[in-house]
Scaffold this motif. Structure first.
Motif, PDB file in Angstrom:
ATOM      1  N   TYR A 291      -3.212  11.708   1.364  1.00 50.20           N
ATOM      2  CA  TYR A 291      -2.605  10.432   1.009  1.00 50.20           C
ATOM      3  C   TYR A 291      -2.231  10.382  -0.465  1.00 50.20           C
ATOM      4  N   LEU A 292      -1.248   9.518  -0.739  1.00 50.93           N
ATOM      5  CA  LEU A 292      -0.939   9.006  -2.069  1.00 50.93           C
ATOM      6  C   LEU A 292      -1.094   7.498  -1.988  1.00 50.93           C
ATOM      7  N   ARG A 293      -1.952   6.934  -2.855  1.00 48.45           N
ATOM      8  CA  ARG A 293      -2.148   5.485  -2.890  1.00 48.45           C
ATOM      9  C   ARG A 293      -1.681   4.964  -4.240  1.00 48.45           C
ATOM     10  N   VAL A 294      -0.818   3.953  -4.204  1.00 49.26           N
ATOM     11  CA  VAL A 294      -0.284   3.330  -5.416  1.00 49.26           C
ATOM     12  C   VAL A 294      -0.634   1.852  -5.331  1.00 49.26           C
ATOM     13  N   ILE A 295      -1.594   1.411  -6.135  1.00 48.88           N
ATOM     14  CA  ILE A 295      -2.173   0.080  -6.009  1.00 48.88           C
ATOM     15  C   ILE A 295      -1.862  -0.725  -7.277  1.00 48.88           C
ATOM     16  N   ASN A 296      -1.142  -1.819  -7.106  1.00 56.46           N
ATOM     17  CA  ASN A 296      -0.866  -2.753  -8.218  1.00 56.46           C
ATOM     18  C   ASN A 296      -0.292  -2.051  -9.447  1.00 56.46           C
ATOM     19  N   CYS A 297       0.641  -1.147  -9.224  1.00 53.23           N
ATOM     20  CA  CYS A 297       1.269  -0.398 -10.314  1.00 53.23           C
ATOM     21  C   CYS A 297       2.697  -0.872 -10.551  1.00 53.23           C
ATOM     22  N   ASP A 311      -0.082  10.138   4.197  1.00 49.65           N
ATOM     23  CA  ASP A 311       0.403   8.757   4.131  1.00 49.65           C
ATOM     24  C   ASP A 311       0.709   8.341   2.693  1.00 49.65           C
ATOM     25  N   ILE A 312       1.765   7.558   2.544  1.00 52.92           N
ATOM     26  CA  ILE A 312       2.065   6.878   1.287  1.00 52.92           C
ATOM     27  C   ILE A 312       1.669   5.417   1.473  1.00 52.92           C
ATOM     28  N   VAL A 313       0.743   4.943   0.645  1.00 53.19           N
ATOM     29  CA  VAL A 313       0.305   3.556   0.703  1.00 53.19           C
ATOM     30  C   VAL A 313       0.637   2.905  -0.639  1.00 53.19           C
ATOM     31  N   GLY A 346       4.066  11.707   7.720  1.00 55.84           N
ATOM     32  CA  GLY A 346       3.011  10.706   7.595  1.00 55.84           C
ATOM     33  C   GLY A 346       3.606   9.322   7.647  1.00 55.84           C
ATOM     34  N   ARG A 347       2.793   8.336   7.342  1.00 54.49           N
ATOM     35  CA  ARG A 347       3.230   6.943   7.386  1.00 54.49           C
ATOM     36  C   ARG A 347       3.579   6.460   5.985  1.00 54.49           C
ATOM     37  N   LEU A 348       4.541   5.551   5.934  1.00 59.12           N
ATOM     38  CA  LEU A 348       4.834   4.804   4.717  1.00 59.12           C
ATOM     39  C   LEU A 348       4.362   3.367   4.948  1.00 59.12           C
ATOM     40  N   ILE A 349       3.378   2.940   4.153  1.00 55.09           N
ATOM     41  CA  ILE A 349       2.803   1.606   4.292  1.00 55.09           C
ATOM     42  C   ILE A 349       3.008   0.877   2.974  1.00 55.09           C
ATOM     43  N   MET A 350       3.799  -0.189   2.993  1.00 57.59           N
ATOM     44  CA  MET A 350       4.065  -0.965   1.791  1.00 57.59           C
ATOM     45  C   MET A 350       3.709  -2.418   2.045  1.00 57.59           C
ATOM     46  N   HIS A 351       3.027  -3.025   1.060  1.00 58.99           N
ATOM     47  CA  HIS A 351       2.625  -4.424   1.199  1.00 58.99           C
ATOM     48  C   HIS A 351       2.786  -5.123  -0.136  1.00 58.99           C
ATOM     49  N   ASN A 352       3.573  -6.222  -0.136  1.00 61.32           N
ATOM     50  CA  ASN A 352       3.682  -7.061  -1.293  1.00 61.32           C
ATOM     51  C   ASN A 352       4.157  -6.296  -2.538  1.00 61.32           C
TER      52      ASN A 352
END
Length: 361
Positions: A291-297, A311-313, A346-352
């Protein structure tokens, strides 16, 4: 900060390593070093906000393991059992149950299986995971790996506790003596509150990579501040943070934006997280794994430029594309890199996530 303090720093680092002690700087001093001999640190350090002046230094400051890895080749009982055992799959490897020598270790499981093509060359598969105990992994394989294809395993024992290097100001200035002055190859490392004094130049003789993380695991990079993304006179690669062939690396509140090339340049890392960062791009030539997680960036200028097997989150934050006089052909919210044929499984998951295009294209 005027005379060359290299000999004192080298003696301090060597003594600290020999005695398993942290390096401690007094507050508010400048330590200037020159020459081309490397310095190795293994046991942590508190630099107390002091400055390490490497603006005239051609060597490397290396933050490395104190204990070397152990290589188990095809004749070892470990690899023999893997070869004879079942397929490696998921996060449980039964072939490792009777091998306590790799408990609590960072593993490089090397195989002969072709994995992907990178810039015209076939890359064989190496899985980089942390072995917990009794065959349980801290991570999961996306694709099964036949045990018969494993050729060797390198095991790096994890330290008993995190090793911390904190509160360091690095003066790089206009140094063009060496492309990479800061090198990291270790496990359970925390690099906290580092700032970088940069020269306002276009590099002409090197392609600088300020901090390079290689073959490492459980790394925290927190509160890094770079004045801007560098650029070269030839308008080609230069990176503030490079990371390759590593596992479980987290970047928290790291900053580096501007009109230069990429602040990040990565290659085949497993379990990567960016949290509350402001960067001019997030980039990986060879795939992110798992995974790659990008949180509040906030990702500015280039967007996210990658290949991935996982997955890209992206949760919160923004991607804001802006005009650039040189690199407009590389701009996109999420763009697949061409070197590996644009692979993404993988999945692309984007929120807000706020997306904005302020370019002229």
């Amino acid at each position: 900060g005027v005379t060359d303090d290299f000999a004192a720093l080298k003696a301090c680092a060597d003594y600290a390593t020999a005695n398993n002690l942290p390096v401690i700087f007094p507050p508010g001093v400048t330590v200037k070093i020159t020459g081309s001999v490397d310095v190795e640190l293994t046991s942590g350090g508190n630099f107390n906000g002091s400055t390490l002046d490497i603006s005239s230094y051609a060597g490397q400051i290396k933050f490395v393991r104190k204990v070397a890895g152990v290589t188990y080749d095809s004749t070892s009982s470990l690899v023999t059992d893997i070869n004879a055992g079942s397929t490696l799959n998921g996060y449980y490897f039964p072939a490792l149950v009777n091998h306590p020598e790799v408990n609590n270790c960072y593993l490089n499981i090397v195989s002969s299986q072709p994995y992907y093509t990178y810039r015209g060359s076939v890359v064989n598969r190496t899985e980089r995971l942390i072995s917990v105990r009794n065959g349980i992994m801290d991570g999961s394989l996306k694709y099964p790996l036949a045990g018969s294809l494993v050729t060797s395993v390198v095991a790096y024992p994890l330290p008993a506790s995190f090793i911390v290097y904190r509160d360091l100001n690095i003066k790089i200035g206009t140094n063009q003596l060496r492309a990479n002055n800061i090198y990291i190859e270790a496990d359970m490392l925390q690099l906290i509150n580092w700032t970088f004094e940069q020269g306002d130049i276009d590099y002409t003789t090197i392609n600088p990579v300020y901090v390079a993380i290689h073959n490492s695991s459980r790394i925290l990079v927190q509160d890094f501040n770079m004045m801007w993304a560098n650029r070269t006179s030839a308008n080609n690669f230069t990176y503030g943070l490079a990371c390759e062939y590593s596992c479980d690396v987290k970047f928290v509140r790291c900053r580096g934006v501007g009109d230069g090339w990429g602040m990040t340049g990565f290659n085949e890392n497993r379990k990567i997280t960016f949290d509350s960062c402001s960067l001019n791009r997030i980039d990986s030539h060879q795939p992110f794994i798992e995974y790659l997680r990008v949180i509040n960036c906030d990702v500015l200028q280039w967007g996210i430029y990658l290949t991935i097997l996982g997955d890209i989150v992206i949760d919160g934050g923004s991607i804001k594309l802006t005009n650039d006089s040189v690199y407009t052909d590389k701009i996109g919210f999420i763009t697949l890199r061409e070197e590996c044929g644009g692979i993404a499984d993988g999945r692309l998951i984007m929120h807000n996530v706020a997306l904005s295009n302020a370019t002229s294209t």
